[in-house]
Design a protein around this motif. Structure first.
Motif, mmCIF file in Angstrom:
data_model
loop_
_atom_site.group_PDB
_atom_site.id
_atom_site.type_symbol
_atom_site.label_atom_id
_atom_site.label_comp_id
_atom_site.label_asym_id
_atom_site.label_seq_id
_atom_site.Cartn_x
_atom_site.Cartn_y
_atom_site.Cartn_z
ATOM 1 N N SER A 177 4.589 17.104 122.496
ATOM 2 C CA SER A 177 3.718 16.537 121.941
ATOM 3 C C SER A 177 2.382 17.606 121.828
ATOM 4 O O SER A 177 2.670 18.314 122.119
ATOM 5 C CB SER A 177 2.769 15.634 123.319
ATOM 6 O OG SER A 177 3.363 14.801 124.024
ATOM 7 N N ALA A 178 1.255 17.429 120.186
ATOM 8 C CA ALA A 178 0.166 17.962 120.872
ATOM 9 C C ALA A 178 -1.088 17.113 120.343
ATOM 10 O O ALA A 178 -0.758 15.806 120.356
ATOM 11 C CB ALA A 178 0.659 18.747 119.008
ATOM 12 N N GLY A 179 -1.837 17.998 119.921
ATOM 13 C CA GLY A 179 -3.190 17.125 119.734
ATOM 14 C C GLY A 179 -3.893 16.023 121.060
ATOM 15 O O GLY A 179 -3.462 16.826 122.244
ATOM 16 N N LYS A 180 -4.660 14.682 120.958
ATOM 17 C CA LYS A 180 -4.458 14.350 121.630
ATOM 18 C C LYS A 180 -3.502 12.886 121.683
ATOM 19 O O LYS A 180 -4.283 12.182 121.510
ATOM 20 C CB LYS A 180 -6.459 13.598 121.350
ATOM 21 C CG LYS A 180 -7.466 14.743 121.074
ATOM 22 C CD LYS A 180 -8.233 13.904 120.486
ATOM 23 C CE LYS A 180 -9.444 15.881 121.431
ATOM 24 N NZ LYS A 180 -10.600 14.743 120.454
ATOM 25 N N SER A 181 -2.897 13.754 121.127
ATOM 26 C CA SER A 181 -1.221 12.626 121.369
ATOM 27 C C SER A 181 -1.198 12.417 122.552
ATOM 28 O O SER A 181 -1.326 13.057 123.553
ATOM 29 C CB SER A 181 -0.224 12.937 120.455
ATOM 30 O OG SER A 181 0.438 13.810 120.686
ATOM 31 N N SER A 182 0.303 10.905 122.595
ATOM 32 C CA SER A 182 1.215 10.441 124.037
ATOM 33 C C SER A 182 2.245 10.067 123.709
ATOM 34 O O SER A 182 2.558 9.742 122.753
ATOM 35 C CB SER A 182 0.081 9.436 123.550
ATOM 36 O OG SER A 182 0.963 8.788 125.052
ATOM 37 N N ALA A 199 -5.699 28.088 122.535
ATOM 38 C CA ALA A 199 -5.923 27.325 122.183
ATOM 39 C C ALA A 199 -6.445 27.581 120.048
ATOM 40 O O ALA A 199 -6.390 26.682 119.605
ATOM 41 C CB ALA A 199 -7.664 27.798 122.637
ATOM 42 N N GLU A 200 -5.137 28.967 119.635
ATOM 43 C CA GLU A 200 -5.362 29.006 118.631
ATOM 44 C C GLU A 200 -4.405 28.189 117.529
ATOM 45 O O GLU A 200 -4.554 27.431 116.663
ATOM 46 C CB GLU A 200 -4.993 30.488 118.267
ATOM 47 C CG GLU A 200 -5.457 30.618 117.246
ATOM 48 C CD GLU A 200 -6.018 32.686 116.812
ATOM 49 O OE1 GLU A 200 -6.407 32.698 117.421
ATOM 50 O OE2 GLU A 200 -4.808 32.876 116.017
ATOM 51 N N ILE A 201 -3.235 27.816 118.335
ATOM 52 C CA ILE A 201 -2.447 27.340 118.265
ATOM 53 C C ILE A 201 -2.649 25.801 117.708
ATOM 54 O O ILE A 201 -2.421 25.376 116.662
ATOM 55 C CB ILE A 201 -1.307 27.184 118.893
ATOM 56 C CG1 ILE A 201 -0.336 28.546 119.721
ATOM 57 C CG2 ILE A 201 -0.024 25.803 118.922
ATOM 58 C CD1 ILE A 201 0.233 28.362 120.810
ATOM 59 N N GLU A 202 -3.470 25.304 118.981
ATOM 60 C CA GLU A 202 -4.131 23.775 119.416
ATOM 61 C C GLU A 202 -5.220 23.895 117.588
ATOM 62 O O GLU A 202 -4.666 22.744 116.487
ATOM 63 C CB GLU A 202 -4.971 23.893 120.069
ATOM 64 C CG GLU A 202 -3.918 23.285 121.416
ATOM 65 C CD GLU A 202 -4.950 23.356 122.932
ATOM 66 O OE1 GLU A 202 -6.255 22.699 122.138
ATOM 67 O OE2 GLU A 202 -4.697 23.425 123.506
ATOM 68 N N GLY A 258 -1.245 22.205 124.092
ATOM 69 C CA GLY A 258 -2.950 21.857 124.314
ATOM 70 C C GLY A 258 -3.259 20.825 125.237
ATOM 71 O O GLY A 258 -2.140 20.155 125.917
ATOM 72 N N ASP A 259 -3.894 20.571 125.760
ATOM 73 C CA ASP A 259 -4.273 20.203 127.346
ATOM 74 C C ASP A 259 -4.731 18.559 126.623
ATOM 75 O O ASP A 259 -5.916 17.855 128.143
ATOM 76 C CB ASP A 259 -4.954 20.863 128.014
ATOM 77 C CG ASP A 259 -6.129 21.151 127.623
ATOM 78 O OD1 ASP A 259 -6.598 20.909 126.727
ATOM 79 O OD2 ASP A 259 -6.942 22.400 128.501
ATOM 80 N N LYS A 260 -4.940 18.219 125.936
ATOM 81 C CA LYS A 260 -5.724 17.042 125.763
ATOM 82 C C LYS A 260 -4.229 16.085 125.208
ATOM 83 O O LYS A 260 -5.000 14.862 124.770
ATOM 84 C CB LYS A 260 -6.661 16.837 124.356
ATOM 85 C CG LYS A 260 -8.146 17.803 124.764
ATOM 86 C CD LYS A 260 -9.003 17.542 123.581
ATOM 87 C CE LYS A 260 -9.726 18.660 123.973
ATOM 88 N NZ LYS A 260 -9.552 20.262 124.427
ATOM 89 N N CYS A 261 -2.415 16.177 125.473
ATOM 90 C CA CYS A 261 -2.094 15.052 124.500
ATOM 91 C C CYS A 261 -1.748 14.729 126.323
ATOM 92 O O CYS A 261 -1.968 15.736 127.437
ATOM 93 C CB CYS A 261 -0.764 15.645 123.742
ATOM 94 S SG CYS A 261 -0.313 17.842 124.578
#
Lengths: 439, 481, 251
Positions: free
Chosen positions: B364-369, B5-8, B397-400
């Motif tokens: 992939s990081a953030g909300k990327s695809s 979470a912190e990395i995100e 992260g779990d949003k990418c």
């Protein structure tokens, strides 16, 4: 051309079930099919598979009420299965085992309670987003079959559903829609063998849709074997929904037909479920066999493992599209897919696409695909033992497939399939035949 | 306690470093695209009739084409009439003849980017053909290259000086009608690099271009053509950066590589176009067509590190036409925030014993695809051909999202194709082990990510490898300033 | 050295440590034994600051400094080393790279001179030899594809490189055959000196034949229920833990 196909098959789908809920279901399917766009080469899911032989064909209803005594019915030696026979889409009572008829109910004969069950489940497993042939099937259901295994019950004998198609005396084109709905309640266990076969060369188009709901902690072993004659056309849809801790073991075989297209979808809907799926396709001459599989991981802590292998001979062509989708909530998923292919000639063709779509981060997924020829080292080893190159090639090709046959959950089914597959590679072994006869 | 979470959070905190806007007077053509626009661009460059006609033909074909929709990306429809198709820094009007004549402010821009033309590149022994918006600014080392017989100049100049080569090769690898963006590029391409390496010559230095998009609302349509004649060898470096702008900018480049018999071309890219801000506003649309043709025994190697752009649509490809030819593709594609990338390669095996290797690493990081899309095709003539593909994805992260779409087609029984793909994440357990050994989370993530990309970085020329590593760190660690 | 007072901790809402007290002086070796689920591994993980191990009460001071508020890497730099029960694999990151980053950060904090690459490599190879690991392991990914025994020896090797003041060995002996166990024990014994302390968490008395402890503690139900000299380990081996729990329950 394609518009004609829709018109022709809509006309064939006019007939309605006397059951009002089923008739409504038919109508919904018909409406969707009427609006369907016939896929072409630019449609991603049909990029490599031409439907020309289907859309250019001329099909009528199959000849009804075939006398079972006039056709040869297949048997799987060495396995004590309950056989249910469906000829040209019609359930054949005389040829079916009495116990199978007790377990599996024809939609039209269902009790009110069963009808409610069917009505609640039918079409929900494959969803309404299925492709146009699923819609065509929806429009056409009248002889659907329903199998329900109650809670905690284990069906020891496999159910062997034999879908036989046989041409009329004029040998004109005909179409058959089959529909199966299976529900395993909590902790139930069953084996279902779907077996598609033609008794002689024919111009038939089978459109087979099967839906399976595997309840909490239940286990389904499923064989879907397409052993049609070479001129037939086969479009298949199998949809499997897995509930909490459910287990699915599937084996899918594509052997006959001019054109086969199979869509298999396994939905891991609730946590803890596990699926194990294998498949084999071995087209020859000018056959085209296309498998599209999709494993949907929608919940956490599920595992899936899929292995498909194919050998393409002569001028045949195969398509394999194996998709794994990991949805956002499917954390801790383990998913694996392997697809291996052998091309035996300069004119055979394989198009494979293992796809991963991942929306969850804490997952472990892997897929692999290979296209190769027989291993030189292995060839040499066999040759060094005095086996001719041609024989070595046959043995190794067969071995490539046989690895999966050896792993089937029912040894007897493997013993029965082995010579059928072996003959395919020009290998005929008395040893296999003996084993197949249960000796 | 550092966790994923912190990395995100750290990732989210990252900002674009190359995002400054240069205050240079530019001459920019009003927005809009008609045949007149095409004629204007052609006239501006004093192009011969045949070139103008070629552009017009492309433009007419483009009008009939449609935007491709198969890629796994989403972006609003582009209004091609809203874009300006020509922008040249004003001070370039008379065309500087040497570096001394180049606008000092322009050079300062390159300095900020860490690519001072003047000295550092000279020390590094790199010849730079810098493209500032659309016009080639300065070309260094031309003399030394001329000595070796190497031609390295803006393509606009090559149209005049080497029309026979341009006529023969332009559009020969990427046909005008190849795709929507390629056709658009053919019609309105502004400038780019032209390289010719004569027979048997080993280019004495790395060739390099640094692209930037500076003017707001200008599409950059550069075009690069590299021809390596028989038995020659060249390594070409391309770097891309663009300043921060609120609106999206279009970049539709075409790169064509021709490796004749026994020749070798190595093409490396570090792409750091502005990716848009943390909310996904702005950023470059990077729709690029890159393709190489390899003749007998030739070798083409693409290496790319893609960290920028809001939307990337890019598949550097090899047509392995000659027997024994080799194609390679090494790629690291990193997406963060709302970036979308659909990238990969095509390896078309036509000749006997052709070989291709694909190593693709997606982060992939953030909300990327981030999608890998690749095609390996063994045609009926590809006897004994081989391909090995490995594509790995790392999710932070779990949003990418990460996707893999490999297309594998084989029509030859002796062709061997192997494809492997994996997906993994940086686990909390791995981070804790690093922390327990005194390594902080930021450093640990950077080590793991660099380890993940190692196989690709080792293919980059040294200077670029360092830059690529830094870029990844900047893009991921948020250690800005 | 380290003073643990009334330490309480929980993992995933389950209380594991329920008021643990332990004092360890410089140069001492303390063995922690106890039945499964007693909280033995939790102790090491809590002291090292593993995420998801939540301290709910008490204190732990290392050389006078409360470490429970520090990040794991800060504790490591203070000289605390945990040899993991299950060392995780980190593909793509070589042992050398990892070790260099680790040694640099720890030495920097401790005000020691940084090792240049030549010194570092020499030392790393030396330590590999000491734990009977081939130097080629240094080039491989961290623990990647290592056997269980190799992973444990790799932990020991890192411990030697980092020269910590408090070493916590979490079941380092589990899964080792007698030869491997001897290598580990020799390594640990060689590191024993008057300034370095050890917490040896083990499931098997056998290890203590090779690493002779100054004190043996029995951890049960989240607390130290009995302490004694090395002879306590032998008694435990003979009688099991049942009698202690009864004794404790009675008390």
């Amino acid at each position: 051309m394609t518009a004609e196909f829709v018109t022709q098959h809509l006309a064939l789908a006019q007939h309605r079930s006397p059951l009002s809920w089923l008739s409504e279901f038919n109508e919904r399917g018909q409406a969707r099919f009427a609006d369907a766009v016939i896929p072409n080469r630019k449609t991603e899911a049909w990029k490599y598979t031409s439907l020309a032989s289907l859309t250019q064909g001329d099909f009528a209803h199959a000849a009804p009420s075939v006398d079972a005594s006039t056709v040869t019915l297949p048997n799987i030696a060495g396995i004590d299965a309950l056989r249910l026979v469906v000829i040209n889409g019609e359930l054949n009572i005389e040829a079916s085992d009495a116990k199978a008829l007790e377990l599996i109910v024809h939609f039209a004969d269902a009790t009110q309670e069963q009808q409610d069950q069917i009505n609640a489940l039918l079409g929900t497993i494959q969803g309404e987003g299925g492709h146009l042939f699923a819609q065509l099937n929806d429009a056409n259901i009248n002889a659907g079959l329903f199998l329900n295994i109650p809670r905690n019950q284990r069906l020891k004998q496999p159910i062997h559903i034999c879908y036989l198609t046989t041409p009329n005396s004029e040998k004109t084109g005909f179409t058959v829609n089959t529909r199966l709905l299976v529900n395993l309640e909590t902790s139930a266990e069953a084996t279902v063998i779907e077996h598609y076969i033609g008794d002689e060369e024919q111009n038939s188009f089978t459109n087979a849709v099967s839906e399976f709901r595997v309840g909490d902690n239940a286990k389904l072993i499923h064989y879907r074997l397409q052993l049609m004659t070479e001129g037939a056309l086969h479009i298949g849809n199998a949809h499997i929904d897995l509930q909490r801790d459910a287990n699915y073991e599937g084996f899918h075989l594509g052997l006959g037909t001019k054109l086969t297209r199979n869509d298999i979808v396994v939905n891991h809907n609730v946590g803890g479920s596990h699926s194990e799926m294998a498949g084999v396709y071995v087209p020859k001459n000018k056959q085209l066999i296309d498998f599209h599989t999709c494993i949907e991981h929608k919940a956490a802590h599920c595992t899936s493992n899929e292995v498909f292998r194919g050998i393409m001979n002569d001028q045949s062509k195969a398509v394999f599209n194996g998709r794994i989708q990991i949805h956002r909530d499917a954390q801790k998923t383990l998913a694996e897919l392997s697809n291996k292919n052998l091309l035996l000639t300069n004119t055979a063709e394989i198009n494979t696409k293992p796809e991963l779509e991942i929306y969850a981060d804490d997952v472990k997924c892997a897929h692999g695909a290979t296209v190769a020829q027989l291993e030189e080292k292995a060839m040499f080893y066999l040759q060094s033992r005095g086996i001719s190159k041609a024989d070595a090639k046959v043995m190794l090709s067969f071995g490539f497939i046989n690895e999966l046959i050896d792993n089937l959950p029912h040894e007897a089914i493997g013993d029965w399939l082995r010579p059928i597959l072996a003959h395919r590679f020009g290998r005929s072994s008395d040893l296999d035949d003996q084993l197949a006869q249960g000796n | 306690m550092a966790t994923n979470a912190e990395i995100e959070q750290q990732i989210a905190g990252n900002e674009y470093k190359a995002g400054f806007i240069s205050d240079i007077e530019s001459e920019t053509l009003a927005a809009g695209l008609t045949e007149d626009t095409v004629r204007f661009i052609s006239a501006k460059k004093g192009e011969p009739e045949w070139m103008t006609e070629w552009r017009l033909k492309a433009f007419r074909q483009w009008l009939e084409m449609e935007t491709p929709e198969w890629a796994h990306v989403n972006f609003p429809k582009i209004d091609y009439q809203e874009i300006s198709y020509y922008s040249a820094p004003k001070s370039m009007e008379d065309g500087p003849q040497s570096l001394d004549e180049v606008d000092p402010e322009l050079l300062a821009v390159y300095d900020k980017l860490g690519i001072p033309l003047h000295e550092q590149m000279a020390l590094a022994g790199i010849a730079v053909d810098a493209v500032f918006d659309s016009v080639s600014v300065a070309t260094t080392f031309r003399d030394k290259l001329e000595e070796a017989g190497v031609i390295f100049m803006p393509i606009s100049e090559a149209v005049h000086k080497h029309p026979e080569l341009i006529k023969k090769y332009i559009g020969s690898v990427v046909p005008v009608r190849d795709n929507y963006f390629a056709a658009l590029n053919c019609a309105v391409f502004s400038d780019g690099s032209f390289v010719y390496i004569p027979k048997g010559v080993r280019c004495p230095m790395e060739l390099s271009t640094y692209f930037r998009i500076n003017e707001a609302k200008t599409g950059q349509f550069e075009r690069t053509l590299i021809i390596a004649d028989e038995g020659s060898h060249v390594s070409y470096l391309e770097g891309c950066t663009a300043p921060m702008r609120d609106e999206n900018q279009l970049h539709a480049a075409v790169v064509e590589l021709v490796a004749l018999d026994d020749a070798e071309i190595k093409y490396s890219t570090v792409q750091n176009w502005y990716p848009g801000d943390k909310e996904g506003k702005g950023g470059i649309y990077n729709f690029v067509t890159k393709r190489a043709i390899a003749h007998t025994n030739a070798k083409v190697s693409w290496t790319q590190v893609e960290t920028g752009s809001a939307v990337t649509w890019k598949y550097p490809s090899c047509i392995l036409k000659g027997d024994n030819s080799i194609g390679e593709f090494y790629s690291v594609a990193l997406t963060n925030n709302f970036q979308q990338a659909d990238t990969g390669t095509k390896m078309i095996h036509l000749g006997k014993n052709t070989k291709s290797t694909i190593i693709s690493k997606g982060i992939s990081a953030g909300k990327s695809s981030n999608a890998y899309r690749g095609l390996v095709r063994m045609n009926p003539g590809a006897e004994g051909a081989r391909n090995y593909t490995q594509c790995d994805s790392l999710l932070l992260g779990d949003k990418c999202a990460a996707h893999t779409f490999p297309y594998i087609e084989s029509k030859h029984p002796t062709a061997v194709i192997e494809h492997e793909a994996t997906t993994s994440t940086v686990s909390d357990d791995q981070l804790f082990l690093c922390q327990q050994r005194g390594i902080d989370t930021e450093k640990a993530v950077s080590m793991i990510v660099n380890g993940f990309c190692k196989e690709v970085f080792k293919e980059l020329p040294m200077e670029f490898a360092v830059e690529a590593g830094k870029l990844l760190e900047i893009s991921l660690e948020g250690s800005v300033g | 050295m380290i003073e643990i007072k009334n330490l309480q901790a929980k993992v995933e809402d389950k209380d594991i440590l329920k008021g643990l007290n332990l004092n360890i002086g410089p140069g001492e070796v303390h063995a922690i034994m106890g039945p499964n689920g007693a909280g033995k591994s939790t102790l090491g993980n809590v002291l090292a600051g593993r995420p998801n191990y939540e301290v709910t009460g008490g204190s732990a001071t290392l050389n006078g400094k409360n470490i429970l508020d520090l990040d794991p890497e800060e504790r490591a730099r203070e000289g605390l080393f945990l040899a993991f029960q299950y060392p995780v694999e980190i593909p793509g990151v070589s042992n050398l790279e990892f070790l260099k980053a680790s040694v640099d950060s720890v030495r920097e904090q401790q005000g020691k001179k940084a090792l240049d690459s030549v010194q570092f490599l020499k030392l790393a190879r030396e330590k590999c030899k000491a734990v009977n690991l081939d130097a080629s392991f240094l080039k491989r990914g961290v623990n990647e594809g290592f056997s269980g025994g190799e992973k444990k020896r790799n932990e020991l090797m890192q411990m030697m490189m980092l020269e910590p003041t408090l070493c916590i060995l979490d079941e380092t002996d589990s899964g080792l055959d007698i030869d491997a166990l001897q290598v580990v024990a020799e390594g640990v014994n060689a590191m024993r000196d008057e300034n370095r302390s050890f917490i040896v968490v083990t499931h098997y008395q056998r290890l203590l034949d090779y690493i002779v402890p100054d004190f043996v503690h029995v951890l049960a139900n989240g607390k130290i229920v009995k302490s004694g000299g090395k002879e306590l380990a032998l008694e435990l081996e003979e009688k099991g833990y049942g009698w202690l729990e009864n004794e404790n329950g009675a008390a």
